[in-house]
Design a protein around this motif. Sequence first.
Motif, short mmCIF file in Angstrom:
data_model
loop_
_atom_site.label_atom_id
_atom_site.label_comp_id
_atom_site.label_asym_id
_atom_site.label_seq_id
_atom_site.Cartn_x
_atom_site.Cartn_y
_atom_site.Cartn_z
N MET A 24 -5.17 -3.16 5.52
CA MET A 24 -5.19 -2.80 6.94
C MET A 24 -4.54 -1.45 7.22
SD MET A 24 -4.27 -6.54 8.48
CE MET A 24 -5.36 -7.96 8.20
N ASN A 25 -3.75 -0.96 6.27
CA ASN A 25 -3.08 0.35 6.41
C ASN A 25 -2.85 0.90 5.01
OD1 ASN A 25 0.27 1.42 7.42
ND2 ASN A 25 -1.59 2.63 7.23
N GLY B 110 2.34 -0.51 8.14
CA GLY B 110 3.00 -0.24 9.41
C GLY B 110 3.13 -1.50 10.24
N ARG B 111 4.25 -1.61 10.96
CA ARG B 111 4.50 -2.78 11.81
C ARG B 111 3.43 -2.94 12.88
NH1 ARG B 111 6.61 -7.51 11.66
NH2 ARG B 111 7.87 -6.58 10.02
N VAL C 254 5.50 8.09 0.05
CA VAL C 254 4.06 7.85 0.21
C VAL C 254 3.73 6.48 -0.38
CG1 VAL C 254 1.74 8.70 -0.27
CG2 VAL C 254 3.62 10.33 0.04
N ILE C 255 3.26 5.58 0.50
CA ILE C 255 2.87 4.23 0.10
C ILE C 255 1.34 4.15 0.13
CG2 ILE C 255 3.14 1.77 0.59
CD1 ILE C 255 5.82 3.15 0.13
N VAL C 256 0.74 3.78 -0.98
CA VAL C 256 -0.72 3.68 -1.07
C VAL C 256 -1.09 2.24 -1.43
CG1 VAL C 256 -2.82 4.50 -2.19
CG2 VAL C 256 -0.95 6.10 -1.74
N GLN C 257 -1.89 1.63 -0.55
CA GLN C 257 -2.29 0.24 -0.71
C GLN C 257 -1.08 -0.64 -1.02
OE1 GLN C 257 -5.58 0.67 -3.50
NE2 GLN C 257 -7.05 0.61 -1.81
N GLY C 258 0.00 -0.38 -0.25
CA GLY C 258 1.18 -1.23 -0.28
C GLY C 258 2.27 -0.84 -1.25
N LYS C 259 1.99 0.10 -2.17
CA LYS C 259 2.95 0.43 -3.22
C LYS C 259 3.36 1.90 -3.14
CE LYS C 259 2.50 -3.72 -4.85
NZ LYS C 259 3.56 -4.73 -4.57
N LYS D 210 -5.91 1.06 9.95
CA LYS D 210 -5.40 2.40 10.22
C LYS D 210 -5.34 3.14 8.89
CE LYS D 210 -2.11 5.13 12.77
NZ LYS D 210 -1.31 5.17 14.00
N PRO D 211 -6.15 4.18 8.71
CA PRO D 211 -6.21 4.85 7.40
C PRO D 211 -4.86 5.37 6.95
CG PRO D 211 -7.99 5.61 8.83
CD PRO D 211 -7.08 4.78 9.68
#
Length: 482
Positions: free
Chosen positions: A74-75, A56-57, A89-94, A38-39
Amino acid sequence: MAKAIMIQGAGSNVGKSMLVAGLCRAFRKRGLSVAPFKPQNMSNNAAVTIDGGEIGRAQALQALASGLEPHTDMNPVLLKPETDVGAQVIVQGKRVATMKARDYGKTKSTLLPAVLDSFKRLSSQFDLVVVEGAGSPAEVNLRAGDIANMGFAEAANVPVALIGDIDRGGVIAQLVGTHAVLPDEDRDRIKAFAVNKFRGDTTLFAEGMDVITDRTGWTPLGIVPWFADAWRLPAEDVMDIKGRPGGHVKIAVPRLNRIANFDDLDPLSAEPDVTVEIIEAGRPLPADADLVLIPGSKSTIADLAYLREQGWDIDLYAHVRRGGRVLGICGGYQMLGKAIHDDDGIEGAPARVEGLGLLDVVTEMKPMKRLTISSALHNASGEAVSGYEIHIGVTEGPDRERAWLTLDGRGEGAASADGKVLGCYIHGLFAADGFRAAFLKTLGATATPGYAATVDAALDALAEHMETYLDLDAILRIAENG
């Protein structure tokens, strides 16, 4: 590179997340290696990943359906609302920033390289990537700089299947209307459509499918009936918990304004002996509750003020005087203490606020977020628990001496002197069958073992649902040929 198909919706909440989970499991059962993607997602219900980030869950459930551990790829963009007009804003987990919606709208296109980077990594590892859109592509006012729907589909050259929700009514208008408002290049990217959440005899809508096909030229993939076992799957929205079957032991959960990471409720609400009651604004906490569970929050200080605005603090004190039990998890744990100090203004303006005072602890907000998958031991029963931590803040005080969990050789959580008020930072601990049984026994409930197996069986049933009612061969052809 992998084949890919993007599932977009003709509106919000048409069931995209569940369809993607079902497709991931169905294609996996066909022998393909599958990954969800999911982008951009907007949710405070997050999951911690094996690479130390958060997504996201819903994508975590889709990863489970695919037989994978959740991964930040994955998100790659996750928006976590903190106020009515702003989000983290979280980008590639961070975490990279906190922005107002207007500012994010101006900068979101700069995140497309990170989105494509994650997508390409997944595509190089799997046979098929099933992509989930967000909202609706018919929101053409948001098309410039889009990374969630057609902007991503165009950049990654991924074909689209559009989903309509017949349960809301007007599904022909949803789908044909989307066709009408899209620019030609976006319209042509949609190759097929399906109708979701049908109740009753699907043959009654055969003529409707013909109308949509004639008006759009898109390939019909099928009519998907309402999936009766959806309640057995972890809820994406806390409102999905309200309609689940319940039993004689009542767990009351105040619905905080910025409620977050409420997956703690899923195993509890699946128990036949338990009713999880979500308490909406304007309603008191029920006097007959066996447990009041204060869940996580994206904005602890603001949600503590919201809790008091609703009068829930008064109800909670009355519950405790009656001998009722209380559990606070993460933000809820912080609220139960004597005070919360945010001297650095991490959640907003610098502040020091009085807590509910039911635990003798104080929380100091710290800028570093703790993101980790955790395994611990329940001291009273000796049962193992596993879950995750996703929080800012350090909590200390005398009631920490009565920690009721052991994590990495140290005490985790806090307990009141009588043991009826508990708090901890670990989310997801109720998924452990042994601990859940021990905890519910103190409330007078008998637990049913095999929660993880129940979720897995529901995913298998969802996959069979997809095989029965959707043309999966057509989906694969579209994914292969674009």
